[in-house]
Design a protein around this motif. Structure first.
Motif, PDB file in Angstrom:
ATOM      1  N   GLY A 157     -12.084 -36.827  22.817  1.00  0.00           N
ATOM      2  CA  GLY A 157     -11.918 -37.803  21.928  1.00  0.00           C
ATOM      3  C   GLY A 157     -10.662 -38.558  21.831  1.00  0.00           C
ATOM      4  O   GLY A 157      -9.507 -37.165  22.391  1.00  0.00           O
ATOM      5  N   THR A 158     -10.404 -39.170  20.358  1.00  0.00           N
ATOM      6  CA  THR A 158      -9.245 -39.172  20.193  1.00  0.00           C
ATOM      7  C   THR A 158      -9.200 -40.048  18.493  1.00  0.00           C
ATOM      8  O   THR A 158     -10.508 -40.004  18.358  1.00  0.00           O
ATOM      9  N   ILE A 159      -8.734 -39.414  18.175  1.00  0.00           N
ATOM     10  CA  ILE A 159      -8.419 -39.742  16.294  1.00  0.00           C
ATOM     11  C   ILE A 159      -7.263 -40.030  16.071  1.00  0.00           C
ATOM     12  O   ILE A 159      -6.161 -39.785  16.885  1.00  0.00           O
ATOM     13  N   TRP A 160      -6.759 -40.343  14.874  1.00  0.00           N
ATOM     14  CA  TRP A 160      -5.265 -41.148  14.147  1.00  0.00           C
ATOM     15  C   TRP A 160      -5.248 -40.952  13.261  1.00  0.00           C
ATOM     16  O   TRP A 160      -6.383 -40.677  12.456  1.00  0.00           O
ATOM     17  N   ILE A 205     -19.352 -42.170  18.426  1.00  0.00           N
ATOM     18  CA  ILE A 205     -18.747 -42.272  16.922  1.00  0.00           C
ATOM     19  C   ILE A 205     -17.937 -42.848  16.734  1.00  0.00           C
ATOM     20  O   ILE A 205     -16.826 -42.273  17.669  1.00  0.00           O
ATOM     21  N   LYS A 206     -17.639 -44.121  16.161  1.00  0.00           N
ATOM     22  CA  LYS A 206     -16.106 -44.840  16.398  1.00  0.00           C
ATOM     23  C   LYS A 206     -15.868 -45.319  14.621  1.00  0.00           C
ATOM     24  O   LYS A 206     -17.081 -45.493  14.090  1.00  0.00           O
ATOM     25  N   ALA A 207     -14.971 -44.789  14.592  1.00  0.00           N
ATOM     26  CA  ALA A 207     -14.185 -45.140  12.760  1.00  0.00           C
ATOM     27  C   ALA A 207     -13.523 -45.902  12.958  1.00  0.00           C
ATOM     28  O   ALA A 207     -12.291 -45.768  13.575  1.00  0.00           O
ATOM     29  N   ASN A 208     -12.761 -47.216  12.546  1.00  0.00           N
ATOM     30  CA  ASN A 208     -11.998 -47.956  12.682  1.00  0.00           C
ATOM     31  C   ASN A 208     -11.510 -48.624  11.634  1.00  0.00           C
ATOM     32  O   ASN A 208     -11.316 -50.577  10.689  1.00  0.00           O
ATOM     33  N   PRO A 209     -11.432 -47.881   9.748  1.00  0.00           N
ATOM     34  CA  PRO A 209     -11.324 -48.580   8.864  1.00  0.00           C
ATOM     35  C   PRO A 209      -9.748 -49.984   8.780  1.00  0.00           C
ATOM     36  O   PRO A 209      -8.739 -49.466   9.660  1.00  0.00           O
ATOM     37  N   LYS A 232      -4.556 -46.573   9.056  1.00  0.00           N
ATOM     38  CA  LYS A 232      -4.311 -44.608   8.783  1.00  0.00           C
ATOM     39  C   LYS A 232      -4.528 -43.829   9.172  1.00  0.00           C
ATOM     40  O   LYS A 232      -3.883 -42.799   9.553  1.00  0.00           O
ATOM     41  N   MET A 233      -6.341 -43.706   9.412  1.00  0.00           N
ATOM     42  CA  MET A 233      -6.710 -43.073   9.918  1.00  0.00           C
ATOM     43  C   MET A 233      -7.899 -43.608  11.346  1.00  0.00           C
ATOM     44  O   MET A 233      -8.994 -44.342  10.375  1.00  0.00           O
ATOM     45  N   ALA A 234      -8.269 -42.955  11.670  1.00  0.00           N
ATOM     46  CA  ALA A 234      -9.688 -43.353  12.732  1.00  0.00           C
ATOM     47  C   ALA A 234     -10.008 -42.434  14.022  1.00  0.00           C
ATOM     48  O   ALA A 234      -9.209 -41.680  13.652  1.00  0.00           O
ATOM     49  N   LEU A 235     -11.332 -42.934  14.605  1.00  0.00           N
ATOM     50  CA  LEU A 235     -11.022 -41.827  15.352  1.00  0.00           C
ATOM     51  C   LEU A 235     -12.076 -42.340  16.328  1.00  0.00           C
ATOM     52  O   LEU A 235     -13.001 -43.560  16.358  1.00  0.00           O
ATOM     53  N   GLU A 236     -12.569 -42.115  17.240  1.00  0.00           N
ATOM     54  CA  GLU A 236     -13.062 -42.141  19.093  1.00  0.00           C
ATOM     55  C   GLU A 236     -13.749 -41.026  19.082  1.00  0.00           C
ATOM     56  O   GLU A 236     -13.190 -40.567  19.552  1.00  0.00           O
ATOM     57  N   SER A 258     -22.295 -50.672  10.371  1.00  0.00           N
ATOM     58  CA  SER A 258     -21.736 -51.233   8.819  1.00  0.00           C
ATOM     59  C   SER A 258     -20.026 -51.122   9.127  1.00  0.00           C
ATOM     60  O   SER A 258     -19.151 -50.015   8.824  1.00  0.00           O
ATOM     61  N   GLY A 259     -20.354 -52.885   8.577  1.00  0.00           N
ATOM     62  CA  GLY A 259     -18.705 -52.442   9.772  1.00  0.00           C
ATOM     63  C   GLY A 259     -17.961 -52.501  10.637  1.00  0.00           C
ATOM     64  O   GLY A 259     -17.915 -52.447  11.951  1.00  0.00           O
ATOM     65  N   GLU A 260     -16.734 -51.507  10.355  1.00  0.00           N
ATOM     66  CA  GLU A 260     -15.693 -50.772  11.511  1.00  0.00           C
ATOM     67  C   GLU A 260     -16.316 -49.393  11.677  1.00  0.00           C
ATOM     68  O   GLU A 260     -15.414 -49.113  12.234  1.00  0.00           O
ATOM     69  N   TYR A 261     -17.600 -49.205  10.527  1.00  0.00           N
ATOM     70  CA  TYR A 261     -17.929 -47.916  11.623  1.00  0.00           C
ATOM     71  C   TYR A 261     -19.273 -47.982  12.491  1.00  0.00           C
ATOM     72  O   TYR A 261     -20.186 -49.407  12.562  1.00  0.00           O
ATOM     73  N   GLU A 262     -19.612 -47.350  13.336  1.00  0.00           N
ATOM     74  CA  GLU A 262     -20.647 -46.972  14.617  1.00  0.00           C
ATOM     75  C   GLU A 262     -21.043 -45.504  15.904  1.00  0.00           C
ATOM     76  O   GLU A 262     -20.372 -44.671  15.032  1.00  0.00           O
ATOM     77  N   PHE A 263     -22.227 -45.597  14.855  1.00  0.00           N
ATOM     78  CA  PHE A 263     -22.977 -44.734  15.620  1.00  0.00           C
ATOM     79  C   PHE A 263     -23.838 -45.386  17.308  1.00  0.00           C
ATOM     80  O   PHE A 263     -24.369 -45.874  17.106  1.00  0.00           O
ATOM     81  N   GLN A 264     -23.154 -44.987  18.369  1.00  0.00           N
ATOM     82  CA  GLN A 264     -24.269 -45.159  19.668  1.00  0.00           C
ATOM     83  C   GLN A 264     -24.671 -44.205  19.568  1.00  0.00           C
ATOM     84  O   GLN A 264     -24.565 -42.844  19.988  1.00  0.00           O
ATOM     85  N   ILE A 265     -25.997 -43.982  20.485  1.00  0.00           N
ATOM     86  CA  ILE A 265     -27.350 -43.232  20.412  1.00  0.00           C
ATOM     87  C   ILE A 265     -26.676 -43.683  22.369  1.00  0.00           C
ATOM     88  O   ILE A 265     -27.516 -44.229  22.701  1.00  0.00           O
TER      89      ILE A 265
END
Length: 348
Positions: A174-177, A121-125, A129-133, A106-113
Motif C-alpha cells: 500500500g502507501t504511507i505518508w 486499513i486507513k489512517a488519515n489524521p 504529517k502521517m497517514a497510511l492505506e 472512528s473519525g479519520e480511521y477505518e478498518f474494512q473487512i
C-alpha cells in the motif's frame, strides 16, 4: 448469574466465526483490535506501524448506552530512527464512529473487512504529517489463544480473561505518508490482534483498570514460527504471571504456562523517556521449551502518550530477536503497559 458462571458457560459454548468476529461485538463492553507490522518501501526504507481501534460501551441499566471509540496510530521510521504518533476519540454520535459486520471506523480511521483473510486499513489524521492505506492479505492461518480462544490472563483470578485471537504474517502492500513524504509499500508482514471481554458493562472493565499492567510481545521467526508471550500484572504489587503461545511452521499450536515452561525477564538497564520520565524495560530474555530469545528494540524512542484519548501512556514499538545460539532470528512488536499509574481510561 455471577461472572464466573458466565465464564464457565463461555468455555462450553464459545467458538470463533469468521469473518464476522473480525468486527466489534455489540453485546460486549470492552474491545480492541489492532495492527502492527514491519514494512518495506520502494525507496528501501524500513518502517514499523501501529493502528489500534478500541471500543468501550457504558450502560446505566436503562436505555442510555454511549460508546467511545479511541484510535491510536503510530509510524516508526526504522531506517532513520524517528517516531510519530496520532490519536482520536469519537463517540457513536452523528455517525462519527461505529461499526458493522464489514467495517470499524472512528473519525479519520477505518478498518474494512473485505473477507476472512483480507483487510484494508486507513489512517488519515487531519495534520497530514502521517497517514497510511494498507491492504493486508492472510494465508488463512488464524491463531487462537487458550482453549477455543478463551485466554485466561491470571491463574489466581480466572475472572480476568478475554476472547483472543491473532492473525500473524499478513502480507502488506500500500502507501504511507511519513513527515509529509509519500512512500509506496512493496512488502511487509503485519500482525493483527483482537480481544474482547466484559459481557456486562455495569462492572468496571477488569482488563483496562489503571493499576493493571502487562508486557506483550509477538514474534515471527525466519523459519515460519509464530510466538506470543504475555506477562500480566493485576496490580503494581502483584507478582507477574507469564503465558506463551507458539505455532510451529507445520501449524501445531502449543500453549506454555509460567514456571519451567516459559520465563520472560527484563535484562539490562531500563530506558527513561525524556518526555514522560517513565522507565521502560526494553531488553528481554525469554526462555521456552527448546529455545531462548534475546529481544531488543530497533530504537528506543517508540513511546505512545495516549493522554488525549485512552489516558494511558505505554511503549509500543518494533523489535528484533535472536536465539542464544545465533541460529534463528525474528521480528515483531513489544508493548509495555502499566509502568506509571494513570487514570482509568474511561475517566474523562
Amino acid at each position: 448469574m455471577n461472572r464466573f458462571k458466565v465464564f464457565l458457560l463461555s468455555l462450553c459454548f464459545f467458538h470463533f466465526s469468521f469473518p464476522k468476529d473480525h468486527s466489534f461485538h455489540s453485546d460486549f463492553a470492552l474491545e480492541w483490535c489492532y495492527f502492527v507490522g514491519h514494512i518495506k518501501a520502494e525507496s528501501g526504507n524500513l518502517y514499523g506501524y501501529e493502528l489500534s481501534f478500541f471500543r468501550l460501551k457504558f450502560s446505566d441499566g436503562n436505555d442510555w448506552n454511549p460508546e467511545l471509540y479511541p484510535v491510536h496510530f503510530a509510524i516508526s521510521d526504522l531506517t532513520k530512527k524517528q517516531h510519530e504518533t496520532s490519536q482520536t476519540l469519537k463517540r457513536n454520535l452523528g455517525d462519527l464512529a461505529g461499526f458493522h459486520e464489514k467495517q470499524i471506523y472512528s473519525g479519520e480511521y477505518e478498518f474494512q473487512i473485505l473477507s476472512k483473510d483480507q483487510f484494508l486499513i486507513k489512517a488519515n489524521p487531519k495534520s497530514k504529517k502521517m497517514a497510511l492505506e494498507l491492504l493486508l492479505t492472510g494465508n488463512g492461518n488464524i491463531l487462537s489463544h487458550g482453549k477455543d480462544g478463551i485466554s485466561i490472563k491470571s491463574k489466581r483470578n480466572p475472572n480476568i480473561f478475554s476472547y483472543y485471537y491473532s492473525y500473524p504474517r499478513l502480507s502488506t502492500k500500500g502507501t504511507i505518508w511519513f513527515q509529509g513524504k509519500k512512500e509506496r509499500i512493496l512488502s511487509g508482514d503485519s500482525w493483527m490482534d483482537h480481544e474482547w471481554s466484559e459481557k456486562s458493562s455495569n462492572s468496571i472493565p477488569t482488563l483496562a483498570k489503571g493499576q493493571s499492567g502487562w508486557d506483550w510481545i509477538c514474534l515471527m521467526d525466519e523459519k515460519g514460527g509464530d510466538y506470543v508471550f504475555f506477562r500480566f500484572r493485576e496490580s503494581p504489587k502483584a507478582a507477574p504471571e507469564i503465558f506463551g503461545t507458539y505455532r510451529d511452521p507445520q501449524g501445531k499450536i502449543t500453549y506454555w504456562k509460567e514456571g519451567i515452561e516459559v520465563q520472560m525477564d527484563p535484562i539490562g538497564n531500563p530506558w527513561k523517556s525524556k518526555k514522560t520520565k517513565i522507565h521502560y524495560p526494553l531488553h528481554w530474555k525469554i526462555k521456552y521449551p527448546g529455545g531462548e530469545w534475546l529481544v531488543e528494540p530497533i530504537f528506543n524512542e517508540q513511546e505512545f502518550d495516549g493522554s488525549e484519548s485512552t489516558k494511558t501512556v505505554y511503549w509500543e514499538g518494533a523489535v528484533v530477536a535472536k536465539d542464544s545460539n545465533q541460529k534463528n532470528s525474528a521480528k515483531g512488536y513489544l508493548e509495555l503497559k502499566g509502568y506509571q499509574k494513570s487514570k482509568d481510561w474511561w475517566e474523562f
